[in-house]
Design a protein around this motif. Structure first.
Motif: not given
Length: 255
Positions: A142-150
């Motif tokens: 799967g792929y997860h888009d970057y949203e900043g430091i988690a």
């Protein structure tokens, strides 16, 4: 306090001690293979038993220093649930807690910021079917888009959605994540994930036209992997040898 000053072997259950040894080994191996990012990634493992307790690295300790006894036991909120002289980074458990909560089968969650993994995660096409190593990954990715430091709790549902039932998750512009029933399974999955990314980066750097593997071959890879590993899974097959390597090159992880 140095890690050698603390030994929990006779103060925890045999099952917890086994989990501690295997998780410490996964940290040491991550350093040995060069996938660590100073102290800024994590591998977590659930403690056997009815409680939702987990083991994670003591914050600030290098991966090649970690021992079974120095691992910190925490709850799903990243709070310590047993005495430990070491601190933890609750924010660093944000990704892991989301996965552990959603996936009962994900007893170990491994996350890296490896150079090759981040490089491929920044490519629009993501992982390409260029190598034998990549085929098993692509079958469960799967792929997860970057949203900043988690750090944000509201990212968790999207992360869980993007992982789904997969073993592998590429965190865009960030790194790689694998899950497994054991530290062995999560680590060996990461080996193939990282190898796939390294091969891709090197193949692209060669400058020639790339030759992708045909879809019919990709479709049959799961059955071939089962046959090649004799049904035991790559983690169970490889882990004893990896522990022997650690005993030679980085002893003390089982303290």
């Amino acid at each position: 306090m140095a890690s050698s000053d603390l030994n929990l072997k006779h103060t925890v259950s045999p099952d917890e001690w086994e989990a501690r040894v295997n998780l410490a080994a996964a940290y040491r191996l991550t350093a040995l293979f060069g996938w660590d990012d100073l102290v800024f990634t994590h591998i977590s493992a659930r403690v056997p038993g009815p409680e939702h307790h987990f083991l994670i690295n003591p914050y600030g300790m290098m991966f090649d220093e970690i021992t079974a006894s120095s691992l910190v036991k925490i709850d799903l909120d990243g709070r310590k649930v047993s005495d430990s002289p070491y601190d933890v980074n609750p924010a660093g458990f944000n990704i892991h807690s989301a996965v552990h909560t959603a996936r009962e089968d994900a007893l170990c969650v491994m996350h890296t910021h490896s150079i090759n993994g981040v490089a491929v995660s920044a490519q629009e096409a993501g992982l390409l079917p260029l190598s034998q190593q990549s085929l098993g990954v692509l079958a469960s990715l799967g792929y997860h888009d970057y949203e900043g430091i988690a750090l944000n709790e509201d990212e968790k549902p999207r992360l869980v959605r993007d992982l789904g039932s997969n073993t592998y998750l590429m965190l865009r512009n960030h790194g790689l994540l694998t899950v497994g029933a054991t530290p062995a399974d999560a680590f060996v999955a990461m080996y193939f994930f990282e190898a796939s990314c390294m091969i891709q980066v090197r193949a692209q750097a060669g400058g020639s036209k790339l030759l992708p593997i045909a879809q019919p071959i990709r479709d049959g890879i799961a059955q071939q992997i089962t046959q090649a590993t004799k049904g035991a899974g790559a983690g169970a097959l490889v882990w004893p040898g990896l522990l022997r390597r650690l005993d030679r090159r980085s002893p003390g992880y089982a303290d």
